[in-house]
Design an enzyme around this catalytic site. Structure first.
Site, PDB file in Angstrom:
ATOM      1  N   ARG A 155      -0.049  -8.390   7.159  1.00  0.00           N
ATOM      2  CA  ARG A 155      -1.081  -8.581   6.122  1.00  0.00           C
ATOM      3  C   ARG A 155      -0.750  -9.704   5.136  1.00  0.00           C
ATOM      4  O   ARG A 155       0.372  -9.820   4.653  1.00  0.00           O
ATOM      5  CB  ARG A 155      -1.235  -7.259   5.370  1.00  0.00           C
ATOM      6  CG  ARG A 155      -2.352  -7.265   4.366  1.00  0.00           C
ATOM      7  CD  ARG A 155      -2.766  -5.880   4.022  1.00  0.00           C
ATOM      8  NE  ARG A 155      -1.860  -5.210   3.114  1.00  0.00           N
ATOM      9  CZ  ARG A 155      -2.160  -4.078   2.492  1.00  0.00           C
ATOM     10  NH1 ARG A 155      -3.312  -3.492   2.689  1.00  0.00           N
ATOM     11  NH2 ARG A 155      -1.288  -3.512   1.679  1.00  0.00           N
ATOM     12  N   LYS A 182      -9.121   0.428   2.723  1.00  0.00           N
ATOM     13  CA  LYS A 182      -9.836   0.872   1.518  1.00  0.00           C
ATOM     14  C   LYS A 182     -10.336  -0.317   0.686  1.00  0.00           C
ATOM     15  O   LYS A 182     -11.467  -0.326   0.236  1.00  0.00           O
ATOM     16  CB  LYS A 182      -8.932   1.748   0.636  1.00  0.00           C
ATOM     17  CG  LYS A 182      -8.448   3.023   1.303  1.00  0.00           C
ATOM     18  CD  LYS A 182      -7.704   3.922   0.331  1.00  0.00           C
ATOM     19  CE  LYS A 182      -6.425   3.342  -0.245  1.00  0.00           C
ATOM     20  NZ  LYS A 182      -5.375   3.055   0.765  1.00  0.00           N
ATOM     21  N   ARG A 224      -4.020   9.860  -5.857  1.00  0.00           N
ATOM     22  CA  ARG A 224      -3.073   9.858  -4.737  1.00  0.00           C
ATOM     23  C   ARG A 224      -2.299  11.156  -4.648  1.00  0.00           C
ATOM     24  O   ARG A 224      -1.445  11.287  -3.785  1.00  0.00           O
ATOM     25  CB  ARG A 224      -2.094   8.694  -4.911  1.00  0.00           C
ATOM     26  CG  ARG A 224      -2.392   7.489  -4.008  1.00  0.00           C
ATOM     27  CD  ARG A 224      -1.408   6.419  -4.381  1.00  0.00           C
ATOM     28  NE  ARG A 224      -1.132   5.446  -3.376  1.00  0.00           N
ATOM     29  CZ  ARG A 224      -1.720   4.258  -3.301  1.00  0.00           C
ATOM     30  NH1 ARG A 224      -2.681   3.940  -4.124  1.00  0.00           N
ATOM     31  NH2 ARG A 224      -1.322   3.389  -2.400  1.00  0.00           N
ATOM     32  N   ARG A 259       2.561  -9.244   0.238  1.00  0.00           N
ATOM     33  CA  ARG A 259       3.025  -8.350  -0.816  1.00  0.00           C
ATOM     34  C   ARG A 259       4.477  -7.962  -0.592  1.00  0.00           C
ATOM     35  O   ARG A 259       4.893  -7.737   0.531  1.00  0.00           O
ATOM     36  CB  ARG A 259       2.154  -7.084  -0.829  1.00  0.00           C
ATOM     37  CG  ARG A 259       0.852  -7.281  -1.533  1.00  0.00           C
ATOM     38  CD  ARG A 259      -0.098  -6.143  -1.348  1.00  0.00           C
ATOM     39  NE  ARG A 259       0.484  -4.815  -1.516  1.00  0.00           N
ATOM     40  CZ  ARG A 259      -0.248  -3.694  -1.546  1.00  0.00           C
ATOM     41  NH1 ARG A 259      -1.555  -3.762  -1.441  1.00  0.00           N
ATOM     42  NH2 ARG A 259       0.328  -2.524  -1.691  1.00  0.00           N
ATOM     43  N   ARG A 286       6.151   3.953   2.041  1.00  0.00           N
ATOM     44  CA  ARG A 286       4.803   4.171   1.499  1.00  0.00           C
ATOM     45  C   ARG A 286       4.029   5.154   2.377  1.00  0.00           C
ATOM     46  O   ARG A 286       3.284   5.979   1.873  1.00  0.00           O
ATOM     47  CB  ARG A 286       4.051   2.831   1.411  1.00  0.00           C
ATOM     48  CG  ARG A 286       4.582   1.957   0.277  1.00  0.00           C
ATOM     49  CD  ARG A 286       4.113   0.526   0.411  1.00  0.00           C
ATOM     50  NE  ARG A 286       2.682   0.396   0.334  1.00  0.00           N
ATOM     51  CZ  ARG A 286       2.000  -0.598   0.899  1.00  0.00           C
ATOM     52  NH1 ARG A 286       2.625  -1.548   1.578  1.00  0.00           N
ATOM     53  NH2 ARG A 286       0.705  -0.661   0.769  1.00  0.00           N
TER      54      ARG A 286
HETATM   55  P1  AMP Z   1      -1.907  -0.026  -3.105  1.00  0.00           P
HETATM   56  O1  AMP Z   1      -2.286  -1.421  -3.465  1.00  0.00           O
HETATM   57  O2  AMP Z   1      -3.025   0.952  -3.327  1.00  0.00           O
HETATM   58  O3  AMP Z   1      -1.293   0.082  -1.735  1.00  0.00           O
HETATM   59  O4  AMP Z   1      -0.771   0.411  -4.143  1.00  0.00           O
HETATM   60  C1  AMP Z   1       0.451  -0.289  -4.223  1.00  0.00           C
HETATM   61  C2  AMP Z   1       1.459   0.532  -4.990  1.00  0.00           C
HETATM   62  O5  AMP Z   1       0.974   0.771  -6.330  1.00  0.00           O
HETATM   63  C3  AMP Z   1       1.722   1.925  -4.436  1.00  0.00           C
HETATM   64  O6  AMP Z   1       2.665   1.918  -3.378  1.00  0.00           O
HETATM   65  C4  AMP Z   1       2.263   2.631  -5.670  1.00  0.00           C
HETATM   66  O7  AMP Z   1       3.576   2.238  -5.970  1.00  0.00           O
HETATM   67  C5  AMP Z   1       1.353   2.063  -6.768  1.00  0.00           C
HETATM   68  N1  AMP Z   1       0.131   2.881  -6.926  1.00  0.00           N
HETATM   69  C6  AMP Z   1      -1.140   2.510  -6.677  1.00  0.00           C
HETATM   70  N2  AMP Z   1      -1.988   3.506  -6.936  1.00  0.00           N
HETATM   71  C7  AMP Z   1      -1.248   4.553  -7.343  1.00  0.00           C
HETATM   72  C8  AMP Z   1      -1.538   5.886  -7.739  1.00  0.00           C
HETATM   73  N3  AMP Z   1      -2.785   6.347  -7.737  1.00  0.00           N
HETATM   74  N4  AMP Z   1      -0.506   6.678  -8.114  1.00  0.00           N
HETATM   75  C9  AMP Z   1       0.757   6.230  -8.132  1.00  0.00           C
HETATM   76  N5  AMP Z   1       1.112   4.992  -7.740  1.00  0.00           N
HETATM   77  C10 AMP Z   1       0.124   4.148  -7.351  1.00  0.00           C
END
Ligand code: AMP
Length: 225
Positions: A127, A13, A88, A160, A171
């Site tokens: 990653r 994404k 999400r 990360r 996740r």
């Molecule tokens: P990402 O970088 O999109 O993989 O997000 C990393 C982490 O941020 C996720 O595993 C969640 O803990 C938090 N996070 C990101 N976006 C959301 C969302 N829309 N709702 C809830 N938690 C989020």
């Protein structure tokens, strides 16, 4: 244009949103990047979000929805935005829909990047990300020219905390439970465009651009083009 990029962690994404944002001059809003930036700066929101992120859990809806609805009011979103990682779950999707409706707007399209689970695991476990510009690399599939350094800005690459094997699994479980139902949510609203997300980033970008033509010309989408 008000676009959403939907897909599992590791579906690409962030990479595709960056291509889209450059091509269409739209604001790229990544909820995960906003949380990580806040955590690095030590804000209250960031420190709280980190406790959930480190466990591979979603940050509670009230915090997340509040943060995104504030962000999309900023001037750079005037012409539109690309949401990456938000919504999400159903509650977030409904809150976004309601907030846009209140200002006479609507989601233009939802691009779903489809990638098989074994491919997601491979991508996430190798990653590395640039600390400055967030460009992702992979220790096998997309190595930087100089080890540990971003090709684009020279920034330092890091792994990360939530890309550790145990957290990755959690996740993905959260994704299948909470986020995957959004595919039928947006299909029901006639907004979903499915794009095959496995393969090289450039090839996926080609398919995504072709799918976007259907968004720009709604009659093409209704004909199934
Ligand atoms: P990402 O970088 O999109 O993989 O997000 C990393 C982490 O941020 C996720 O595993 C969640 O803990 C938090 N996070 C990101 N976006 C959301 C969302 N829309 N709702 C809830 N938690 C989020």
């Amino acid at each position: 244009m008000y676009l959403i990029l939907l897909g599992a962690p590791g579906a690409g994404k962030g990479t595709q949103a960056a291509f889209l944002s450059k091509e269409m001059k739209l604001a790229h809003i990544a909820s995960g990047d906003l949380f990580r930036k806040n955590a690095q700066q030590g804000t209250r929101l960031g420190l709280l979000a980190k406790t959930y992120m480190d466990k591979g859990a979603l940050v509670p809806n009230d915090i997340t929805i509040g943060m995104i609805l504030e962000r999309i009011k900023e001037p750079d979103c005037g012409k539109g935005f690309i949401l990456d990682g938000f919504p999400r779950n159903n509650e977030q999707a409904e809150a976004l829909e309601k907030a846009l409706k209140e200002v006479g707007k609507d989601i233009t399209g939802v691009i779903y990047l489809k990638v098989a689970e074994d491919e997601l695991l491979k991508r996430l476990s190798g990653r590395w990300i640039c600390q400055s510009c967030q460009t992702p690399y992979h220790e096998v599939a997309a190595r930087p020219k100089v080890a540990g350094k971003c090709d684009k800005c020279g920034g330092k690459l890091y792994q990360r905390d939530d890309d550790k094997p145990e957290t990755i699994k959690k996740r993905l479980v959260e994704y299948f439970k909470q986020t995957q139902p959004l595919i039928s949510f947006y299909t029901g609203r006639g907004k979903l465009l499915e794009v095959e997300g496995s393969g090289e980033a450039e090839a996926v970008w080609g398919s995504l651009k072709a799918a976007l033509k259907a968004v720009k010309s709604p009659s093409a989408r209704s004909r199934g083009a």
